[in-house]
Structure formats: structure tokens, C-alpha cells
Write a protein that holds these residues in place. Structure first.
Motif, short mmCIF file in Angstrom:
data_model
loop_
_atom_site.label_atom_id
_atom_site.label_comp_id
_atom_site.label_asym_id
_atom_site.label_seq_id
_atom_site.Cartn_x
_atom_site.Cartn_y
_atom_site.Cartn_z
N THR A 28 -6.96 9.87 40.06
CA THR A 28 -7.42 10.35 41.16
C THR A 28 -7.85 11.48 41.09
OG1 THR A 28 -6.33 8.62 43.21
CG2 THR A 28 -7.13 10.76 44.07
N PHE A 29 -6.68 12.40 40.68
CA PHE A 29 -7.66 13.52 40.13
C PHE A 29 -8.60 14.03 39.11
CE2 PHE A 29 -6.19 17.30 37.33
CZ PHE A 29 -6.34 18.77 38.41
N LEU A 30 -8.16 13.67 38.00
CA LEU A 30 -8.91 13.35 37.35
C LEU A 30 -10.26 13.39 37.39
CD1 LEU A 30 -6.58 12.23 34.01
CD2 LEU A 30 -7.28 14.68 35.22
N VAL A 31 -11.05 11.60 37.79
CA VAL A 31 -12.31 10.81 38.13
C VAL A 31 -12.42 11.67 38.99
CG1 VAL A 31 -11.60 8.95 36.96
CG2 VAL A 31 -11.35 9.46 39.55
N THR A 32 -11.91 12.64 40.33
CA THR A 32 -12.84 13.86 41.07
C THR A 32 -12.80 15.05 40.57
OG1 THR A 32 -11.49 12.26 42.78
CG2 THR A 32 -12.15 14.34 43.07
N LEU A 33 -11.80 15.56 39.99
CA LEU A 33 -12.00 16.41 38.87
C LEU A 33 -13.57 16.83 38.28
CD1 LEU A 33 -12.01 20.02 38.59
CD2 LEU A 33 -9.56 19.45 37.56
N ILE A 34 -13.47 16.13 37.39
CA ILE A 34 -14.25 15.69 36.45
C ILE A 34 -15.63 15.38 36.13
CG2 ILE A 34 -14.48 15.15 34.42
CD1 ILE A 34 -11.83 14.26 33.61
N ALA A 35 -15.86 14.15 37.40
CA ALA A 35 -17.07 14.26 37.89
C ALA A 35 -18.16 15.13 38.87
CB ALA A 35 -17.24 12.83 38.45
N GLY A 36 -17.11 15.95 39.57
CA GLY A 36 -17.66 16.85 40.40
C GLY A 36 -17.58 18.33 39.32
N PHE A 37 -16.91 18.98 38.50
CA PHE A 37 -17.61 19.54 37.79
C PHE A 37 -18.53 19.36 36.95
CE2 PHE A 37 -17.60 21.60 34.02
CZ PHE A 37 -17.42 22.79 34.13
N LEU A 38 -19.07 17.91 36.48
CA LEU A 38 -20.12 17.74 35.88
C LEU A 38 -20.98 17.70 36.60
CD1 LEU A 38 -18.64 14.71 33.17
CD2 LEU A 38 -19.18 17.00 32.35
N ILE A 39 -21.35 17.59 37.71
CA ILE A 39 -22.04 17.11 38.09
C ILE A 39 -23.51 18.69 38.95
CG2 ILE A 39 -23.81 16.03 40.58
CD1 ILE A 39 -21.54 13.58 40.09
N SER A 40 -21.56 18.85 39.30
CA SER A 40 -22.20 20.30 39.59
C SER A 40 -22.29 21.45 38.84
CB SER A 40 -21.28 21.70 39.91
OG SER A 40 -19.84 20.64 41.03
N LEU A 41 -22.56 20.85 37.27
CA LEU A 41 -23.07 21.72 36.44
C LEU A 41 -24.06 21.24 36.02
CD1 LEU A 41 -22.29 24.04 33.84
CD2 LEU A 41 -21.68 22.14 32.36
N VAL A 42 -23.86 20.22 36.44
CA VAL A 42 -25.85 19.34 36.62
C VAL A 42 -26.63 20.02 37.02
CG1 VAL A 42 -27.28 17.70 36.34
CG2 VAL A 42 -25.18 17.31 34.68
N THR A 43 -26.12 20.26 38.57
CA THR A 43 -27.35 20.39 39.36
C THR A 43 -27.11 22.00 39.46
OG1 THR A 43 -26.04 18.92 41.27
CG2 THR A 43 -26.83 20.87 42.02
N ASN A 44 -26.27 22.95 38.33
CA ASN A 44 -26.58 24.22 38.59
C ASN A 44 -28.09 24.58 37.77
OD1 ASN A 44 -26.40 26.80 38.95
ND2 ASN A 44 -24.69 27.16 37.15
N LEU A 45 -27.84 23.65 36.86
CA LEU A 45 -28.56 24.46 35.16
C LEU A 45 -30.55 23.18 35.59
CD1 LEU A 45 -26.67 22.58 32.12
CD2 LEU A 45 -27.53 24.92 33.18
N ASN A 46 -30.26 22.70 36.95
CA ASN A 46 -31.58 21.68 37.05
C ASN A 46 -31.33 22.10 38.74
OD1 ASN A 46 -32.16 20.64 34.44
ND2 ASN A 46 -29.97 19.71 34.66
N TYR A 47 -31.43 23.00 39.27
CA TYR A 47 -31.33 23.33 40.29
C TYR A 47 -32.70 22.68 41.38
CZ TYR A 47 -30.05 25.76 45.18
OH TYR A 47 -29.93 26.04 46.47
N GLU A 48 -34.06 23.86 41.11
CA GLU A 48 -34.95 23.54 41.49
C GLU A 48 -34.97 22.19 41.87
OE1 GLU A 48 -36.35 25.66 43.55
OE2 GLU A 48 -35.29 27.75 42.33
N ASP A 49 -35.12 21.50 40.68
CA ASP A 49 -35.34 19.25 41.06
C ASP A 49 -34.48 19.49 41.73
OD1 ASP A 49 -37.42 19.69 39.09
OD2 ASP A 49 -36.81 19.51 37.34
N ALA A 50 -33.20 19.34 41.78
CA ALA A 50 -31.83 18.90 42.59
C ALA A 50 -32.48 18.91 44.03
CB ALA A 50 -30.76 19.28 41.65
#
Length: 255
Positions: A28-50
Motif C-alpha cells: 500500500t505504501f510503496l505503490v502509492t508513493l512510487i506511482a505518485g512520485f513518477l506521475i508527478s515527475l512526468v507531469t512536471n516535465l510535460n506540464y503544458e501538455d498535461a
């Protein structure tokens, strides 16, 4: 009559002594943390498109919690296993022989599960929130911003309620395999699919996972018929119904 503290201690021992329940809490802890971090990182790198098609302001909080759909599946499994292991092993007979007062037994189970699920959920959502905001960089938000702290606590309450709902349904079904076979497809497939089908999407909004997830949102979508607190209340009513039904089954059926 068995003393409640002793019964609660016994239930705590049952949960922590089964390796599968510990692993599901870690998941519960790991998948929530890792997935949330990765999606946030991708969103930051592609903020305009996202964010170009958004109809509400960018929600940095719910973006950090993008992985919670995986975390909720893990905590649903925890709720099922924490109760279902007794039925699959036959230990429920021993429990009922030791504690014939079924109201005390059920209350102790739920109290212990609530404490564990809430503690794990709080640790998970706060660490996930801060990790997600770090990944979002200049597009991040803070706990002091309007409705953000409410959304973080709402995420913890949401996960806890889903755990208790699953536990209640497992007591009703008295079989962990059957409970997993129903709950996992429902939360992972049926509910998300029905929520986008035009004829039934208005009904699907009132499913426990759909309603409860409203508590995670900082900004309410214009087409959502209720706010975060009402959504959490709907999820709580589903949970209460599952627990009451579970208690009635426990009262009327032999183990």
C-alpha cells in the motif's frame, strides 16, 4: 465474558503474525508513493501538455496521489486477508470458542483494523504528498494552501474506509478467495469502466470508491454532484452497511 482489551490484543497478534498482511500494508505504501512520485515527475516535465485540457485549476495534490488507485487495491487485499485468513484456516472456530460474545469479537476486529489501516494510510499519504510536491517542482503546492490539508487527511480516511468495507464484505462472504474475486474486479475494472459509460455513470458516482475519492480533490469538478465531505460520507455509509451485514452474518451463522 471476555474483556475487550484482551480480545483486541488477540486480534492485533493475529494480524501482525501473518506475513501476507504485513506485505500488503507495505505494498500500500510503496505503490502509492512510487506511482505518485513518477506521475508527478512526468507531469512536471510535460506540464503544458498535461494541463492544456483541464477545466479546473491544476490540482497538485491529487496529482501526487495519482497512484492511490493501486494503493487502494493493496489495502483492500489487506482488509480481506486480515479477516479471511481465519475462515480459510478454520481458526474462526477457535476465536468463537474463546470469545462467544460475537459483538465483542467483531468490534475488536474492526477497532484493530481501523487503527492499523489509519496509521499506515496517514504515513503513506503524507510521505506521498511531500514526495509528489518535490517532483512537481515549481508547480507544487503546500499544506497551508486552501483545502490541501483536508485533501491529504481525506485520502487517509478514504483508504481506511475501503479497508473496513472489504473486511465487512469478507465476513459476509466467509471466504477470502470469493471476497477477492468480487472486490478486486469491482474496484479495478467494473467501477472505473461504469464511471465512463453514459447511461450508468451517474449511478457509478455513488459507488464507494468513486464517492470516497472525491475527498482527495482540492477542486471539485463542475459535473460532480457532491463535494468532498459528502463523498466521504457516502463511502462511510457503504462501509457501515458492509460491517453491519457482516455482524449479522456472524451472529446468525455457525463458523
Amino acid at each position: 465474558m471476555a474483556a475487550f482489551p484482551a480480545v483486541a490484543q488477540s486480534e492485533w497478534t493475529k494480524v501482525r503474525s501473518v506475513r501476507s498482511t504485513v506485505w500488503t500494508l507495505a505494498a500500500t505504501f510503496l505503490v502509492t508513493l512510487i506511482a505518485g512520485f513518477l506521475i508527478s515527475l512526468v507531469t512536471n516535465l510535460n506540464y503544458e501538455d498535461a494541463t492544456k485540457d483541464l477545466h479546473t485549476p491544476f490540482d497538485a495534490t491529487s496529482t501526487a496521489f495519482s497512484g492511490i488507485i493501486l494503493g487502494e487495491l493493496a489495502i483492500v487485499v489487506f482488509g480481506v486477508l486480515a479477516v479471511g485468513n481465519e475462515y480459510s484456516s478454520g481458526m474462526i472456530r477457535v476465536s468463537l470458542a474463546a470469545v462467544p460474545q460475537r459483538a465483542i469479537l467483531m468490534t475488536a476486529k474492526i477497532a484493530v483494523l481501523t487503527g492499523i489501516a489509519l496509521a499506515v494510510s496517514l504515513v503513506t499519504v503524507f510521505i506521498t504528498f511531500f514526495a509528489g510536491q518535490a517532483a512537481l517542482g515549481g508547480h507544487s503546492t503546500g499544506l497551508g494552501e486552501p483545502n490541501v490539508l483536508r485533501a491529504v487527511f481525506g485520502a487517509a480516511c478514504y483508504l481506511t474506509l475501503l479497508c473496513l468495507f472489504s473486511a465487512g464484505m469478507t465476513v459476509v462472504l466467509r471466504n477470502q478467495t470469493l471476497a477477492l474475486g468480487i472486490l478486486m474486479p469491482f474496484f479495478f475494472l467494473l467501477s472505473p469502466i461504469l464511471s465512463i459509460v453514459p447511461w450508468v455513470e451517474n449511478v457509478a458516482r455513488y459507488f464507494p470508491d468513486r464517492a470516497g475519492s472525491a475527498a482527495i480533490q482540492v477542486y471539485q469538478p463542475s459535473d460532480q454532484p457532491y463535494g468532498p465531505w459528502v463523498g466521504l460520507l457516502i463511502c462511510a455509509l457503504w462501509t457501515a452497511a458492509a460491517l453491519v451485514c457482516g455482524y449479522l452474518v456472524l451472529q446468525k451463522r455457525d463458523a
